[in-house]
Design a protein around this motif. Structure first.
Motif, PDB file in Angstrom:
ATOM      1  N   GLN A  54       0.832  -1.200   0.000  1.00  0.00           N
ATOM      2  CA  GLN A  54       0.000   0.000   0.000  1.00  0.00           C
ATOM      3  C   GLN A  54       0.870   1.255   0.000  1.00  0.00           C
ATOM      4  N   ILE A  55       2.066   1.132  -0.513  1.00  0.00           N
ATOM      5  CA  ILE A  55       3.003   2.260  -0.628  1.00  0.00           C
ATOM      6  C   ILE A  55       2.887   2.844  -2.036  1.00  0.00           C
ATOM      7  N   GLY A  56       2.896   4.161  -2.142  1.00  0.00           N
ATOM      8  CA  GLY A  56       2.840   4.813  -3.446  1.00  0.00           C
ATOM      9  C   GLY A  56       4.213   5.305  -3.873  1.00  0.00           C
ATOM     10  N   THR A  57       4.303   5.797  -5.098  1.00  0.00           N
ATOM     11  CA  THR A  57       5.545   6.393  -5.589  1.00  0.00           C
ATOM     12  C   THR A  57       5.209   7.494  -6.585  1.00  0.00           C
ATOM     13  N   ILE A  58       6.176   8.335  -6.861  1.00  0.00           N
ATOM     14  CA  ILE A  58       6.020   9.397  -7.865  1.00  0.00           C
ATOM     15  C   ILE A  58       7.120   9.224  -8.897  1.00  0.00           C
ATOM     16  N   VAL A  59       6.714   9.009 -10.149  1.00  0.00           N
ATOM     17  CA  VAL A  59       7.670   8.791 -11.231  1.00  0.00           C
ATOM     18  C   VAL A  59       7.165   9.492 -12.492  1.00  0.00           C
ATOM     19  N   ALA A  60       8.038   9.573 -13.491  1.00  0.00           N
ATOM     20  CA  ALA A  60       7.611  10.102 -14.781  1.00  0.00           C
ATOM     21  C   ALA A  60       6.638   9.125 -15.417  1.00  0.00           C
ATOM     22  N   ILE A  61       5.622   9.643 -16.093  1.00  0.00           N
ATOM     23  CA  ILE A  61       4.589   8.773 -16.649  1.00  0.00           C
ATOM     24  C   ILE A  61       5.161   7.785 -17.661  1.00  0.00           C
ATOM     25  N   ASN A  62       6.198   8.204 -18.389  1.00  0.00           N
ATOM     26  CA  ASN A  62       6.793   7.312 -19.383  1.00  0.00           C
ATOM     27  C   ASN A  62       7.637   6.215 -18.757  1.00  0.00           C
ATOM     28  N   ALA A  63       7.876   6.288 -17.454  1.00  0.00           N
ATOM     29  CA  ALA A  63       8.654   5.246 -16.785  1.00  0.00           C
ATOM     30  C   ALA A  63       7.779   4.060 -16.381  1.00  0.00           C
ATOM     31  N   VAL A  64       6.460   4.219 -16.487  1.00  0.00           N
ATOM     32  CA  VAL A  64       5.543   3.130 -16.143  1.00  0.00           C
ATOM     33  C   VAL A  64       5.302   2.295 -17.391  1.00  0.00           C
ATOM     34  N   PRO A  65       5.733   1.035 -17.418  1.00  0.00           N
ATOM     35  CA  PRO A  65       5.563   0.197 -18.615  1.00  0.00           C
ATOM     36  C   PRO A  65       4.102   0.079 -19.014  1.00  0.00           C
ATOM     37  N   GLU A  66       3.852   0.194 -20.321  1.00  0.00           N
ATOM     38  CA  GLU A  66       2.488   0.047 -20.817  1.00  0.00           C
ATOM     39  C   GLU A  66       1.992  -1.368 -20.542  1.00  0.00           C
ATOM     40  N   GLY A  67       0.766  -1.476 -20.095  1.00  0.00           N
ATOM     41  CA  GLY A  67       0.175  -2.786 -19.877  1.00  0.00           C
ATOM     42  C   GLY A  67       0.569  -3.444 -18.572  1.00  0.00           C
ATOM     43  N   MET A  68       1.330  -2.752 -17.727  1.00  0.00           N
ATOM     44  CA  MET A  68       1.729  -3.331 -16.445  1.00  0.00           C
ATOM     45  C   MET A  68       0.511  -3.413 -15.533  1.00  0.00           C
ATOM     46  N   SER A  69       0.109  -4.608 -15.189  1.00  0.00           N
ATOM     47  CA  SER A  69      -1.114  -4.801 -14.417  1.00  0.00           C
ATOM     48  C   SER A  69      -0.882  -4.547 -12.932  1.00  0.00           C
ATOM     49  N   GLY A  70      -1.965  -4.276 -12.242  1.00  0.00           N
ATOM     50  CA  GLY A  70      -1.906  -4.098 -10.800  1.00  0.00           C
ATOM     51  C   GLY A  70      -1.558  -2.709 -10.341  1.00  0.00           C
ATOM     52  N   LEU A  71      -1.394  -1.761 -11.267  1.00  0.00           N
ATOM     53  CA  LEU A  71      -1.004  -0.405 -10.897  1.00  0.00           C
ATOM     54  C   LEU A  71      -2.040   0.607 -11.360  1.00  0.00           C
ATOM     55  N   ALA A  72      -2.182   1.681 -10.592  1.00  0.00           N
ATOM     56  CA  ALA A  72      -3.035   2.815 -10.966  1.00  0.00           C
ATOM     57  C   ALA A  72      -2.150   4.047 -11.099  1.00  0.00           C
ATOM     58  N   VAL A  73      -2.304   4.756 -12.214  1.00  0.00           N
ATOM     59  CA  VAL A  73      -1.520   5.962 -12.489  1.00  0.00           C
ATOM     60  C   VAL A  73      -2.419   7.175 -12.313  1.00  0.00           C
ATOM     61  N   ILE A  74      -2.042   8.092 -11.421  1.00  0.00           N
ATOM     62  CA  ILE A  74      -2.905   9.227 -11.081  1.00  0.00           C
ATOM     63  C   ILE A  74      -2.144  10.533 -11.300  1.00  0.00           C
ATOM     64  N   PRO A  75      -2.648  11.440 -12.148  1.00  0.00           N
ATOM     65  CA  PRO A  75      -1.993  12.739 -12.360  1.00  0.00           C
ATOM     66  C   PRO A  75      -1.953  13.565 -11.084  1.00  0.00           C
ATOM     67  N   LEU A  76      -0.897  14.341 -10.919  1.00  0.00           N
ATOM     68  CA  LEU A  76      -0.708  15.209  -9.761  1.00  0.00           C
ATOM     69  C   LEU A  76      -0.966  16.660 -10.132  1.00  0.00           C
ATOM     70  N   GLU A  77      -1.411  17.456  -9.162  1.00  0.00           N
ATOM     71  CA  GLU A  77      -1.630  18.873  -9.421  1.00  0.00           C
ATOM     72  C   GLU A  77      -1.391  19.682  -8.142  1.00  0.00           C
ATOM     73  N   SER A  78      -1.252  20.974  -8.337  1.00  0.00           N
ATOM     74  CA  SER A  78      -1.105  21.951  -7.244  1.00  0.00           C
ATOM     75  C   SER A  78       0.061  21.672  -6.298  1.00  0.00           C
ATOM     76  N   PRO A  79       1.303  21.644  -6.762  1.00  0.00           N
ATOM     77  CA  PRO A  79       1.740  21.814  -8.156  1.00  0.00           C
ATOM     78  C   PRO A  79       1.880  20.471  -8.881  1.00  0.00           C
ATOM     79  N   THR A  80       2.087  20.560 -10.200  1.00  0.00           N
ATOM     80  CA  THR A  80       2.353  19.362 -11.000  1.00  0.00           C
ATOM     81  C   THR A  80       3.854  19.264 -11.252  1.00  0.00           C
ATOM     82  N   PRO A  81       4.535  18.269 -10.688  1.00  0.00           N
ATOM     83  CA  PRO A  81       5.972  18.125 -10.963  1.00  0.00           C
ATOM     84  C   PRO A  81       6.179  17.818 -12.447  1.00  0.00           C
ATOM     85  N   THR A  82       7.030  18.570 -13.091  1.00  0.00           N
ATOM     86  CA  THR A  82       7.250  18.401 -14.526  1.00  0.00           C
ATOM     87  C   THR A  82       8.740  18.389 -14.835  1.00  0.00           C
TER      88      THR A  82
END
Length: 319
Positions: A235-263
């Motif tokens: 139940q631990i989360g992480t913050i990474v670049a969206i392109n670092a998450v392999p396409e089709g990797m099951s079991g993960l949820a990708v959630i955009p960040l805001e206020s601020p958005t790290p870019t």
């Protein structure tokens, strides 16, 4: 100024004879003389002068000659490569890439490049951004792929696109169904992040500081793959670049960040003033197109996946 003006000029500068230069470019002497006069009028100064029966270049003509010759060579090489019967390129492309880009982007680009230019050899090394910069300065790499360095100094950084960092959690995490999340909401949330020696970690810490949040960093790692593996199992989360998450990797949820958005801004690193052979430029073209295409595709996929997950969780609550 047209291309023919430069060709006629270079021919005359090389031959220093209207007769031989006209034969070389397959025009009459009068046509050659007229074209040279047009070029001189456009530039506002003479490029040649006659001394007795001889033709010599002026100071301006000699200065222009080097630039014009190089420009014509580049154009001729490019045109030759576009011909169906063009010969295969030869040479070696030496690439340094950080871990994030070596996971998917570089293999895809290398595959596309070798399909078009099978006789070019490619060397890829996975290195830290600091080492990439040092190797470029030493002339040991032809190009680097990394995030924008804090102090490029004698390197030229060519941006490819802007990349947002995202929160990644397991499908069973309480935040998994969110469409977006403010960084302040991660206050005291358990996270695994990159080690503090990474510039990406510094940026993430600055974003948390800006919104007044203090997450609980329960683990630090030096690469993304084990971080995602830990997230998928806990139940631990992480913050990474969206392109670092392999396409089709099951079991993960990708959630955009805001206020601020790290870019972050990925790009190509070049050594200023270096000569770029045609095969290196060809690889760079493939890299630019592939990187931008992947970025746009991943953004669309991320939006669709989160909309589906949010819809599924609403249905579960209704039931």
């Amino acid at each position: 100024m047209e291309m023919r003006h430069l060709r006629y000029f270079v021919a005359l500068a090389d031959c220093l004879s209207f007769t031989r230069a006209a034969e070389r470019v397959h025009v009459t002497q009068s046509t050659l003389s007229h074209q040279i006069r047009q070029l001189e009028e456009e530039l506002g100064q003479p490029l040649f002068e006659r001394i007795g029966k001889k033709v010599v270049t002026t100071e301006a003509g000699e200065l222009l000659r080097g630039f014009a010759s190089r420009a014509l060579r580049e154009v001729d090489q490019g045109v030759a490569l576009l011909k169906p019967d063009a010969g295969n390129l030869t040479g070696q492309v030496r690439i340094g890439a950080t871990h994030t880009f070596n996971m998917g982007l570089i293999p895809e680009c290398v595959a596309l490049f070798l399909a078009r230019h099978p006789t070019v050899r490619i060397s890829v090394e996975e290195l830290s951004a600091e080492v990439i910069c040092a190797r470029l300065r030493a002339g040991e790499l032809d190009l680097g792929i990394a995030y924008r360095p804090e102090d490029p100094t004698d390197l030229w950084f060519e941006p490819l696109y802007n990349e947002e960092m995202v929160l990644v959690v397991s499908d069973s995490h309480p935040l998994a169904g969110r469409k977006r999340i403010r960084m302040v909401e991660l206050h005291r949330q358990d996270l695994v992040l990159l080690a503090r020696s990474f510039s990406t970690r510094t940026m993430i810490d600055e974003c948390f500081s800006a919104c007044g949040a203090e997450p609980t960093v329960v683990a630090e790692m030096s690469t993304v793959a084990p971080m995602l593996g830990l997230v998928a199992r806990t139940q631990i989360g992480t913050i990474v670049a969206i392109n670092a998450v392999p396409e089709g990797m099951s079991g993960l949820a990708v959630i955009p960040l805001e206020s601020p958005t790290p870019t972050r801004t990925p790009g190509i690193l070049w050594r200023i003033g270096q000569t770029k052979p045609v095969f290196i430029q060809s690889f760079a073209v493939i890299l630019r197109k592939t990187a931008l295409g992947n970025s746009l595709r991943r953004e669309k996929v991320g939006v669709r996946v989160n909309e589906k997950r949010a819809g599924r969780r609403v249905t579960e609550r209704i039931r």
